[in-house]
Write an enzyme that holds these catalytic residues in place. Sequence first.
Site, PDB file in Angstrom:
ATOM      1  N   GLU A  82     -10.225   6.866   4.704  1.00 10.86           N
ATOM      2  CA  GLU A  82      -9.417   6.662   5.396  1.00 10.86           C
ATOM      3  C   GLU A  82      -9.053   7.524   7.290  1.00 10.86           C
ATOM      4  O   GLU A  82     -10.696   7.726   7.303  1.00 10.86           O
ATOM      5  CB  GLU A  82      -8.147   6.809   4.424  1.00 10.86           C
ATOM      6  CG  GLU A  82      -7.609   5.876   3.472  1.00 10.86           C
ATOM      7  CD  GLU A  82      -6.483   5.694   2.937  1.00 10.86           C
ATOM      8  OE1 GLU A  82      -5.834   5.357   3.305  1.00 10.86           O
ATOM      9  OE2 GLU A  82      -6.528   5.919   1.762  1.00 10.86           O
ATOM     10  N   ASP A  85       0.594  -1.117   0.172  1.00  9.72           N
ATOM     11  CA  ASP A  85      -0.065  -0.214   0.073  1.00  9.72           C
ATOM     12  C   ASP A  85       0.230   1.925  -0.033  1.00  9.72           C
ATOM     13  O   ASP A  85       2.013   1.637  -0.088  1.00  9.72           O
ATOM     14  CB  ASP A  85      -0.798   0.169   1.395  1.00  9.72           C
ATOM     15  CG  ASP A  85      -2.136   0.753   1.020  1.00  9.72           C
ATOM     16  OD1 ASP A  85      -2.205   1.818   0.595  1.00  9.72           O
ATOM     17  OD2 ASP A  85      -2.894   1.034   1.986  1.00  9.72           O
TER      18      ASP A  85
HETATM   19  C1  BGC Z   1      -3.086  10.063  -2.272  1.00  9.56           C
HETATM   20  C2  BGC Z   1      -4.556   8.363  -2.071  1.00  9.56           C
HETATM   21  C3  BGC Z   1      -3.696   8.133  -1.213  1.00  9.56           C
HETATM   22  C4  BGC Z   1      -3.458   8.039  -0.017  1.00  9.56           C
HETATM   23  C5  BGC Z   1      -2.582   6.974   1.092  1.00  9.56           C
HETATM   24  C6  BGC Z   1      -3.198  10.158  -0.728  1.00  9.56           C
HETATM   25  O1  BGC Z   1      -2.161  11.698  -0.381  1.00  9.56           O
HETATM   26  O2  BGC Z   1      -3.967  10.358  -2.997  1.00  9.56           O
HETATM   27  O3  BGC Z   1      -4.271   7.746  -3.320  1.00  9.56           O
HETATM   28  O4  BGC Z   1      -4.298   6.234  -0.388  1.00  9.56           O
HETATM   29  O5  BGC Z   1      -2.585   9.739   0.141  1.00  9.56           O
HETATM   30  O6  BGC Z   1      -2.578   7.771   2.289  1.00  9.56           O
HETATM   31  C1  BGC Z   2      -5.184   2.838   0.437  1.00  5.82           C
HETATM   32  C2  BGC Z   2      -5.713   2.626  -0.712  1.00  5.82           C
HETATM   33  C3  BGC Z   2      -5.231   2.446  -2.258  1.00  5.82           C
HETATM   34  C4  BGC Z   2      -3.923   2.989  -1.974  1.00  5.82           C
HETATM   35  C5  BGC Z   2      -3.989   3.703  -3.736  1.00  5.82           C
HETATM   36  C6  BGC Z   2      -3.897   3.939  -0.361  1.00  5.82           C
HETATM   37  O1  BGC Z   2      -3.990   4.999   1.309  1.00  5.82           O
HETATM   38  O2  BGC Z   2      -4.971   2.636   1.319  1.00  5.82           O
HETATM   39  O3  BGC Z   2      -6.648   1.709  -0.424  1.00  5.82           O
HETATM   40  O4  BGC Z   2      -5.568   1.950  -2.997  1.00  5.82           O
HETATM   41  O5  BGC Z   2      -3.731   3.962  -1.226  1.00  5.82           O
HETATM   42  O6  BGC Z   2      -4.732   4.983  -3.646  1.00  5.82           O
END
Ligand code: BGC
Ligand code: BGC
Length: 846
Positions: free
Chosen positions: A523, A327
């Site tokens: 998140e 991830d």
């Molecule tokens: C991204 C997301 C990613 C996240 C992770 C963001 O800045 O745009 O896609 O899931 O960071 O914490």
């Molecule tokens: C998220 C994932 C996601 C990734 C890419 C992460 O922060 O946990 O679910 O696929 O970002 O955006």
Amino acid sequence: MRVSLLCASLLACVSCVTTQGQGAQASSGGNRNTAELDDWPALRSSIALDPAIEARVAEILASMTLAQKIGQMTQAEIKSITPEQVREHYIGSVLNGGGSWPDKNKHASVADWLALSQRYHDASMATDAKVPVPIIWGTDAVHGHSNIYGATMFPHNVGLGAAHDVGLIEQIGAATARSTRATGIHWVFAPTVAVSRDARWGRAYESFSSDGALVRDYGAAYVRGMQGAFREDGNVVATAKHFIGDGATENGKDQGLARVTKAEMVNVHAQGYYGAIEAGVQTVMASYNSWTDADTGAEYGKMHGAGSLLTGALKQKMGFDGFIVSDWNAIGQLPGCTNSSCPQAINAGVDMIMVPDDWKAFIANTIRQVESGEIPLSRIDDAVTRILRVKLRAGLFETSPAANRYAGDPDALQHRDLARRAVRESLVLLKNDAGVLPLRRDQRVLVVGKGADSVPMQAGGWSLTWQGTDTTNADYPNADTILAGVREAVGKDNVVYSADGTTAVQGDFDVVLAVVGETPYAETNGDIVPSDTVAHSRRHPEDLAVLQRVAAAGKPVVTVFLSGRPLYTNDLMNLSQAFVAAWLPGTEGKGVTDVLFAKRGGGVAHEFRGALTFPWPAVACPDAKKAPLFATGYGLRHGSREPVGTLPVELPQACAAASMLPIFKMADIAPFALHLATGDASRAVGADLNRTIEFPAGKPAVRVQTVQVNTQQDAKQVTWLAPARFYAINPSRNNLAAFARADGAVQFDVVVSARSKAPVMLSMGCGTGCGAEVDLTAALSGYALGSKHTVKVPLACFAERGLDLGGVEVPFAVSASAPFSAAFTDIKVVAGSAKHADAVGCPAKP
Ligand code: BGC
Ligand code: BGC
């Protein structure tokens, strides 16, 4: 606890009598073993090893240099890598993160996406490798192709779960896959197969159910729909995520610790993987969480480093032969690792590494670690074998992004009828006392509530932007709000619309439709902290206020509740004759009104079909021993005569002495919002991570950009050019007196990058003309430029200077009058923090 009798007719009902923790027994079909498992089961994927593909993989692998292999294992973010760099470094994959678009353009067209994808592809095929390997692009198409302007957005998984319709989910998977291919993308980071056991988790809406058996069925259907058999132009590679236990963490803390037994892990939380792997899923994303076995106390640590699970359980025991992707910057969270170096994760079994920004250093470090023997070459060969296998199976070597019947076709992103049907099926009727529903079409309707005319609220997180914030209806050209649906149902002239309900008193109407709920989040930012209540009105008092206002008019009130999870809503239900959980329905608001309104001339037009897949809370403070208000499986029909009646209401301020009040971390944490001000003018900083804000526009006094201090994009770099203020505000105010009594301090992380020649002040405000400030200049000038420090200033210090702790409107404000630049994040009020030796303390009053 109420269990609807009608639920007995639903497939789902097996699960409504199942207690949590026995999900595996509640399976609803297929020839599966329903006995409790005591270990990870051997599974058979519907995609068998193909000797011809394996031979080809071996041949390509044998032709590759070490640099080509490590490049193949690297996934960079489109903002951080050009096609030319893809060619030069033999990059195996790119992704676009949430809210990342070609040229940073939120409104990028399908043609723009396709063109960029074709450029990356061409670059990957133009390397000097003996056998060029096509790149694979991954995207979070988690409820439709949800980063793309104009695309249909389906209900989030919480709503799809409530629909209890495997066929529907398979069709949605297939439709989303076609949309994805239209933009030249081959790989989707979905389905999320988390079994969310705590609604406080900020990702609860990405979960189909708290019942593992349902997640197994729905995850499998999603994968079948997306991947097909890789024979059609509309198929993409799917991902089961996040392995494992993301929905099991204590108090629902995102990226937290799951303290569960192995029996619970294999019988509940792993169910989605069983379904997805049997359906042939080709990739699995590792999870940010950690796991400690509640029986034995064995600590597996963070999943990205847990070899016994990634390699032992998933690959060896379950027989998963696709690849594991890490991830976003998750490797950097392992002890001893950074975002650009983590032999531990690769050795544990991660095959492709999502290193959005630091890919160059990662490649150099990893090559060195293989050369020194820290990572065995056999592990690298296994990882690359898996990646090549998936690319060959998915047909990537035979095609290119543009050579596809859907390529560039904007119509391939339109699935409005399917999405509208999904919305209809997902609605759960929780209350229909006095049989107000269905609504007659010959009535005048007063429509109120902040969600009535808001596609962003319908869509929730992961919609155009990562958090789903910083968008308006104008960003959704192919969408209908619920208000639009009401206007269509009864005719424009029969609708009175007042977002805050203030016209209720004098208006002429027969019935009220209130659309209220949560505002978007994603998140960690959506977590409800343990000290907080799950009462919706605690975080969104404006919704209670609207209902109180309209209830006074004495007409029936129908409430549609938009939320990513079940929440305590007894107070709102008491003010409503009918109450519908509509989850996060996406772009098709008319799916809601299809069900609410009767046929012209009377009679049910569409029956309510949804049933809860998560328990609905009866108390504001989560308590595992208390029965839910509505158990899973509950859901009324139009004709149900099971009055809910008046419910007891308790709205405590907090559930425990809060040890912490979060204000900002990565993004605004409701009810706080970061702002900028100079003179009398102010503006919200907002949630667009990609934008540089200059304020005031034209002649800026202050500039804000998103940077990294602890985790990626978690901080705001604020550059003062002239006198200005950077602050967080909660207009409904906080009482911080208890924090002050508990040695509380306001605390934040800061990295100074340019010193100020004039004083820098930290202040707190309690309304116009009320507040206090503390001089930070001395503390800040003691910090080395570029290094991180945690500033802690006792609340008592502000109280001494005249702050009214009972009504704090601005808990954090930094002002400077001369050029100065620093990054700020993790802003919070913390109990006990004032005692710490490193607290800034209370500088002498001037
Ligand atoms: C991204 C997301 C990613 C996240 C992770 C963001 O800045 O745009 O896609 O899931 O960071 O914490
Ligand atoms: C998220 C994932 C996601 C990734 C890419 C992460 O922060 O946990 O679910 O696929 O970002 O955006």
